[in-house]
Design a protein around this motif. Sequence first.
Motif, PDB file in Angstrom:
ATOM      1  N   ASP A 171      11.522-104.625-106.095  1.00 38.93           N
ATOM      2  CA  ASP A 171      11.660-104.034-105.024  1.00 38.93           C
ATOM      3  C   ASP A 171      11.015-104.669-104.061  1.00 38.93           C
ATOM      4  O   ASP A 171      10.960-104.271-102.794  1.00 38.93           O
ATOM      5  N   GLY A 172      10.084-105.877-104.489  1.00 40.50           N
ATOM      6  CA  GLY A 172       9.249-107.247-103.209  1.00 40.50           C
ATOM      7  C   GLY A 172       8.099-106.448-103.001  1.00 40.50           C
ATOM      8  O   GLY A 172       6.656-106.250-102.610  1.00 40.50           O
ATOM      9  N   VAL A 173       7.537-104.963-103.784  1.00 37.76           N
ATOM     10  CA  VAL A 173       6.504-104.534-103.985  1.00 37.76           C
ATOM     11  C   VAL A 173       5.773-104.398-105.095  1.00 37.76           C
ATOM     12  O   VAL A 173       6.593-104.580-106.473  1.00 37.76           O
ATOM     13  N   ALA A 174       4.481-105.128-105.276  1.00 34.13           N
ATOM     14  CA  ALA A 174       3.806-105.116-106.529  1.00 34.13           C
ATOM     15  C   ALA A 174       2.706-104.365-106.539  1.00 34.13           C
ATOM     16  O   ALA A 174       1.696-103.401-105.426  1.00 34.13           O
ATOM     17  N   HIS A 175       2.515-103.878-107.402  1.00 34.81           N
ATOM     18  CA  HIS A 175       1.427-102.898-108.221  1.00 34.81           C
ATOM     19  C   HIS A 175       0.167-104.457-109.823  1.00 34.81           C
ATOM     20  O   HIS A 175       0.169-104.505-110.989  1.00 34.81           O
ATOM     21  N   LEU A 176      -1.128-104.298-108.584  1.00 39.37           N
ATOM     22  CA  LEU A 176      -1.666-104.767-109.387  1.00 39.37           C
ATOM     23  C   LEU A 176      -2.841-103.533-110.104  1.00 39.37           C
ATOM     24  O   LEU A 176      -3.452-102.728-109.994  1.00 39.37           O
ATOM     25  N   VAL A 177      -2.819-103.620-111.631  1.00 41.87           N
ATOM     26  CA  VAL A 177      -4.240-102.717-112.174  1.00 41.87           C
ATOM     27  C   VAL A 177      -4.737-104.109-112.942  1.00 41.87           C
ATOM     28  O   VAL A 177      -5.184-104.140-113.374  1.00 41.87           O
TER      29      VAL A 177
END
Length: 212
Positions: free
Chosen positions: A54-60
């Motif tokens: 969706d164009g959103v990234a989550h970085l852990v």
Amino acid sequence: MAKTLFTPSGAIHLHVQDLPPDVSLGPVVAVDTETMGLDPRRDRLCLVQLSSGDGVAHLVQIVPGGGPSPNLKALLEDSEVVKLFHFARFDVAALYRGIGATVAPVRCTKIASKLVRTYTDRHGLKDLCRDLLGVDISKQQQTSDWGAPNLTPEQCAYAASDVLHLHALWARLEGLLQREGRLELAEDCFRFLPARGKLDLMGYVDPDIFSH
């Protein structure tokens, strides 16, 4: 609490050690990793990138001695969630060694490309994004220090770019696999990837146990 950055490509949420329990990324999740080097037996896992397309990234950010990552591990092992990778062989090995996750089910755009784009030897993510999507992504930060305690905005943007296009790439490549009658063969390759990663971690890269 997540640190949020806003880039022209979309929002980037940076978490430490684990995903928050309330993050839902849907039935198909793009995944990538950053490590200290290119040998998963030696080089530690530093960052895990995820996107639902969706164009959103989550970085852990995985911190040495930071404890377990139960929410991230559960997502990666969820049999109801497909994980999209580019060069999954490396990433599944890094994730198994880094957080103990046996990642499945898996799809790999690099394997898919090699099965159907036999007219070229260019199967890198940058090549696929350019050739199939008309998108130019930068690899400038690829060799930066991913073990740094504080990642730069440039590093975060680079890391996010590695997952933001995988859904669109897989849609194109899946169509090509179906057209060429190789989707079933690709699925068999994908199912083997968790075992292939474990073999790599055991040192069965050279000699290859499948060679004569």
